[in-house]
Design a protein around this motif. Sequence first.
Motif, PDB file in Angstrom:
ATOM      1  N   LEU A 226       0.835  -1.191   0.000  1.00  0.00           N
ATOM      2  CA  LEU A 226       0.000   0.000   0.000  1.00  0.00           C
ATOM      3  C   LEU A 226       0.877   1.251   0.000  1.00  0.00           C
ATOM      4  CD1 LEU A 226      -2.654  -1.017   2.676  1.00  0.00           C
ATOM      5  CD2 LEU A 226      -3.067  -0.704   0.233  1.00  0.00           C
ATOM      6  N   PRO A 227       0.428   2.318  -0.663  1.00  0.00           N
ATOM      7  CA  PRO A 227       1.201   3.566  -0.644  1.00  0.00           C
ATOM      8  C   PRO A 227       1.177   4.201   0.738  1.00  0.00           C
ATOM      9  CG  PRO A 227      -0.908   3.916  -1.716  1.00  0.00           C
ATOM     10  CD  PRO A 227      -0.796   2.438  -1.462  1.00  0.00           C
ATOM     11  N   LEU A 228       2.218   4.968   1.056  1.00  0.00           N
ATOM     12  CA  LEU A 228       2.269   5.697   2.315  1.00  0.00           C
ATOM     13  C   LEU A 228       1.791   7.128   2.077  1.00  0.00           C
ATOM     14  CD1 LEU A 228       5.737   4.593   3.764  1.00  0.00           C
ATOM     15  CD2 LEU A 228       3.479   3.940   4.588  1.00  0.00           C
TER      16      LEU A 228
ATOM     17  N   THR B 138       2.220  27.986  -4.322  1.00  0.00           N
ATOM     18  CA  THR B 138       1.225  28.514  -5.255  1.00  0.00           C
ATOM     19  C   THR B 138      -0.022  27.634  -5.227  1.00  0.00           C
ATOM     20  OG1 THR B 138       2.036  27.186  -7.094  1.00  0.00           O
ATOM     21  CG2 THR B 138       3.055  29.361  -6.778  1.00  0.00           C
ATOM     22  N   PRO B 139      -1.196  28.210  -5.523  1.00  0.00           N
ATOM     23  CA  PRO B 139      -2.415  27.401  -5.580  1.00  0.00           C
ATOM     24  C   PRO B 139      -2.306  26.244  -6.564  1.00  0.00           C
ATOM     25  CG  PRO B 139      -2.978  29.732  -5.532  1.00  0.00           C
ATOM     26  CD  PRO B 139      -1.483  29.645  -5.703  1.00  0.00           C
ATOM     27  N   SER B 140      -1.597  26.469  -7.691  1.00  0.00           N
ATOM     28  CA  SER B 140      -1.469  25.393  -8.684  1.00  0.00           C
ATOM     29  C   SER B 140      -0.640  24.225  -8.146  1.00  0.00           C
ATOM     30  CB  SER B 140      -0.855  25.925  -9.980  1.00  0.00           C
ATOM     31  OG  SER B 140       0.424  26.466  -9.732  1.00  0.00           O
ATOM     32  N   ALA B 141       0.382  24.539  -7.327  1.00  0.00           N
ATOM     33  CA  ALA B 141       1.195  23.474  -6.716  1.00  0.00           C
ATOM     34  C   ALA B 141       0.341  22.641  -5.758  1.00  0.00           C
ATOM     35  CB  ALA B 141       2.390  24.074  -5.984  1.00  0.00           C
ATOM     36  N   LEU B 142      -0.518  23.330  -4.999  1.00  0.00           N
ATOM     37  CA  LEU B 142      -1.411  22.628  -4.078  1.00  0.00           C
ATOM     38  C   LEU B 142      -2.418  21.783  -4.849  1.00  0.00           C
ATOM     39  CD1 LEU B 142      -0.103  24.481  -1.997  1.00  0.00           C
ATOM     40  CD2 LEU B 142      -2.368  24.916  -1.040  1.00  0.00           C
ATOM     41  N   SER B 143      -2.911  22.332  -5.944  1.00  0.00           N
ATOM     42  CA  SER B 143      -3.886  21.620  -6.761  1.00  0.00           C
ATOM     43  C   SER B 143      -3.296  20.315  -7.299  1.00  0.00           C
ATOM     44  CB  SER B 143      -4.343  22.523  -7.912  1.00  0.00           C
ATOM     45  OG  SER B 143      -5.430  21.940  -8.573  1.00  0.00           O
ATOM     46  N   MET B 144      -2.020  20.366  -7.717  1.00  0.00           N
ATOM     47  CA  MET B 144      -1.343  19.158  -8.222  1.00  0.00           C
ATOM     48  C   MET B 144      -1.174  18.125  -7.112  1.00  0.00           C
ATOM     49  SD  MET B 144       1.565  20.627 -10.827  1.00  0.00           S
ATOM     50  CE  MET B 144       2.297  19.005 -10.974  1.00  0.00           C
ATOM     51  N   GLN B 145      -0.815  18.599  -5.907  1.00  0.00           N
ATOM     52  CA  GLN B 145      -0.666  17.674  -4.778  1.00  0.00           C
ATOM     53  C   GLN B 145      -1.976  16.943  -4.490  1.00  0.00           C
ATOM     54  OE1 GLN B 145       0.944  20.237  -1.576  1.00  0.00           O
ATOM     55  NE2 GLN B 145       2.567  18.720  -1.376  1.00  0.00           N
ATOM     56  N   ILE B 146      -3.077  17.699  -4.468  1.00  0.00           N
ATOM     57  CA  ILE B 146      -4.388  17.108  -4.162  1.00  0.00           C
ATOM     58  C   ILE B 146      -4.819  16.166  -5.281  1.00  0.00           C
ATOM     59  CG2 ILE B 146      -6.827  17.598  -3.765  1.00  0.00           C
ATOM     60  CD1 ILE B 146      -4.908  18.257  -1.416  1.00  0.00           C
TER      61      ILE B 146
ATOM     62  N   ARG C 240     -15.287  22.521  -0.710  1.00  0.00           N
ATOM     63  CA  ARG C 240     -15.757  21.818   0.479  1.00  0.00           C
ATOM     64  C   ARG C 240     -15.479  20.333   0.327  1.00  0.00           C
ATOM     65  NH1 ARG C 240     -21.158  20.135  -0.515  1.00  0.00           N
ATOM     66  NH2 ARG C 240     -22.044  21.069  -2.394  1.00  0.00           N
ATOM     67  N   LEU C 241     -15.437  19.659   1.436  1.00  0.00           N
ATOM     68  CA  LEU C 241     -15.067  18.245   1.455  1.00  0.00           C
ATOM     69  C   LEU C 241     -16.208  17.347   0.986  1.00  0.00           C
ATOM     70  CD1 LEU C 241     -13.263  18.129   4.894  1.00  0.00           C
ATOM     71  CD2 LEU C 241     -12.165  17.824   2.688  1.00  0.00           C
ATOM     72  N   THR C 242     -15.852  16.306   0.255  1.00  0.00           N
ATOM     73  CA  THR C 242     -16.796  15.223  -0.031  1.00  0.00           C
ATOM     74  C   THR C 242     -16.876  14.351   1.232  1.00  0.00           C
ATOM     75  OG1 THR C 242     -15.035  13.760  -0.780  1.00  0.00           O
ATOM     76  CG2 THR C 242     -16.073  15.177  -2.463  1.00  0.00           C
ATOM     77  N   PRO C 243     -17.831  13.422   1.320  1.00  0.00           N
ATOM     78  CA  PRO C 243     -17.864  12.512   2.478  1.00  0.00           C
ATOM     79  C   PRO C 243     -16.539  11.774   2.666  1.00  0.00           C
ATOM     80  CG  PRO C 243     -19.934  12.373   1.273  1.00  0.00           C
ATOM     81  CD  PRO C 243     -19.028  13.245   0.448  1.00  0.00           C
ATOM     82  N   GLU C 244     -15.910  11.381   1.548  1.00  0.00           N
ATOM     83  CA  GLU C 244     -14.604  10.695   1.643  1.00  0.00           C
ATOM     84  C   GLU C 244     -13.542  11.647   2.180  1.00  0.00           C
ATOM     85  OE1 GLU C 244     -17.322   8.687  -0.940  1.00  0.00           O
ATOM     86  OE2 GLU C 244     -16.531  10.735  -1.113  1.00  0.00           O
ATOM     87  N   GLY C 245     -13.623  12.910   1.760  1.00  0.00           N
ATOM     88  CA  GLY C 245     -12.678  13.915   2.247  1.00  0.00           C
ATOM     89  C   GLY C 245     -12.819  14.133   3.743  1.00  0.00           C
ATOM     90  N   GLU C 246     -14.063  14.104   4.242  1.00  0.00           N
ATOM     91  CA  GLU C 246     -14.289  14.273   5.677  1.00  0.00           C
ATOM     92  C   GLU C 246     -13.661  13.129   6.472  1.00  0.00           C
ATOM     93  OE1 GLU C 246     -18.499  14.649   5.979  1.00  0.00           O
ATOM     94  OE2 GLU C 246     -18.501  16.798   5.532  1.00  0.00           O
TER      95      GLU C 246
ATOM     96  N   LEU D 129      -5.696   7.552  -3.821  1.00  0.00           N
ATOM     97  CA  LEU D 129      -6.752   6.971  -2.996  1.00  0.00           C
ATOM     98  C   LEU D 129      -7.972   6.542  -3.808  1.00  0.00           C
ATOM     99  CD1 LEU D 129      -6.625   9.408   0.074  1.00  0.00           C
ATOM    100  CD2 LEU D 129      -5.593   7.150  -0.132  1.00  0.00           C
ATOM    101  N   GLY D 130      -8.008   6.958  -5.076  1.00  0.00           N
ATOM    102  CA  GLY D 130      -9.146   6.597  -5.925  1.00  0.00           C
ATOM    103  C   GLY D 130     -10.440   7.242  -5.492  1.00  0.00           C
ATOM    104  N   GLN D 131     -10.343   8.439  -4.883  1.00  0.00           N
ATOM    105  CA  GLN D 131     -11.530   9.132  -4.380  1.00  0.00           C
ATOM    106  C   GLN D 131     -11.429  10.626  -4.672  1.00  0.00           C
ATOM    107  OE1 GLN D 131     -14.034   7.590  -3.082  1.00  0.00           O
ATOM    108  NE2 GLN D 131     -13.202   5.592  -2.468  1.00  0.00           N
ATOM    109  N   THR D 132     -12.558  11.249  -4.920  1.00  0.00           N
ATOM    110  CA  THR D 132     -12.603  12.713  -4.992  1.00  0.00           C
ATOM    111  C   THR D 132     -12.731  13.236  -3.570  1.00  0.00           C
ATOM    112  OG1 THR D 132     -13.701  12.625  -7.131  1.00  0.00           O
ATOM    113  CG2 THR D 132     -13.867  14.702  -5.920  1.00  0.00           C
ATOM    114  N   LEU D 133     -11.838  14.164  -3.192  1.00  0.00           N
ATOM    115  CA  LEU D 133     -11.790  14.640  -1.815  1.00  0.00           C
ATOM    116  C   LEU D 133     -12.452  16.006  -1.628  1.00  0.00           C
ATOM    117  CD1 LEU D 133      -8.097  13.605  -1.091  1.00  0.00           C
ATOM    118  CD2 LEU D 133     -10.172  12.359  -0.459  1.00  0.00           C
ATOM    119  N   PHE D 134     -12.449  16.821  -2.695  1.00  0.00           N
ATOM    120  CA  PHE D 134     -13.022  18.162  -2.600  1.00  0.00           C
ATOM    121  C   PHE D 134     -14.064  18.386  -3.691  1.00  0.00           C
ATOM    122  CE2 PHE D 134      -8.828  19.028  -0.608  1.00  0.00           C
ATOM    123  CZ  PHE D 134      -9.266  19.589   0.589  1.00  0.00           C
ATOM    124  N   ILE D 135     -15.107  19.138  -3.346  1.00  0.00           N
ATOM    125  CA  ILE D 135     -16.050  19.649  -4.340  1.00  0.00           C
ATOM    126  C   ILE D 135     -15.649  21.097  -4.586  1.00  0.00           C
ATOM    127  CG2 ILE D 135     -18.458  20.212  -4.843  1.00  0.00           C
ATOM    128  CD1 ILE D 135     -19.196  17.930  -2.835  1.00  0.00           C
TER     129      ILE D 135
END
Length: 298
Positions: free
Chosen positions: A13-15, A43-51, A71-77, A58-64
Amino acid sequence: MTEMPSLTGHRALPLLDSDVLRTFVTIAESGSFTRAAQQVFRTPSALSMQIKRLEETLGQTLFIREARQVRLTPEGEVLLGYGRRLLKLNEEAVTQFLAPSLEGRVSLGTTDDVGTRILPGVLARFARSHPAVHVDVVVGNSATMLQRLDAGELDLILITAGNPGQESRGEIVHSEPLVWVGREGGVAVQRSPLPVALAHQGCAWRSMALDALDNAGIAYRIAYTCEHSAGQEAAMLADLVVSPYPRSLIRAPLRRIEQDQLPPLGDYQIALVKRSDLSETGDALSGYVVDAFGERHH
């Protein structure tokens, strides 16, 4: 995000990377990539790439992503809870080895309510990070705690704010509704005059309760007066009384009395007061206390 090789040959599993988790938690708490970027100096773009990479891993969308905020999705919460705990554990581990070694004694005074409920966790966490420090804990009423602090006998205290005749001091670290409580299925609330259990004169809970009953024109009798909330709890469990009580401390078979039966009481607050010449050791402990109350609100 790194992947650990597996001794068995299976794909491991990834860390989760602490830096990426910090970015994720900062965005979640600020509600904006732009504000989070300012806080972590990227920069916001650097953060966007990280997310984006984190979501792919994780195979999940974390933010709407919306026009003015995210805002967070249920998985993000779910991940936010894990993220906060992992970052806290990381901080404890690093502190254990890199923080200057604190020694000596620190004395903490607390009133007999919510403060005593958070102390076991606070003391356990503090002891892991600062094993050479001895913490003395004293329990008493707010007036006594303030006198002992001013006399130099205590280093920091948790007191109920807003007690009659008590000056406003310290930092408010906790606020919550005070509510009427009685035994589940009990009849005490139906009696007239209403039997109540209260603390002694000079307690904010007592004045809040009596003011509310007087303003509502409800006849009452003070059936029990007890300095400790455990005494009020015992009287409620025996269905002898109702009592003003912090909402977070209600445990079965006690229950909150319906709001249409008795008048509302409002919020009560806990303040953390420190001596002016607080040591580095005392300052460290106060940080753990503030964090513990902050966690109660998440």
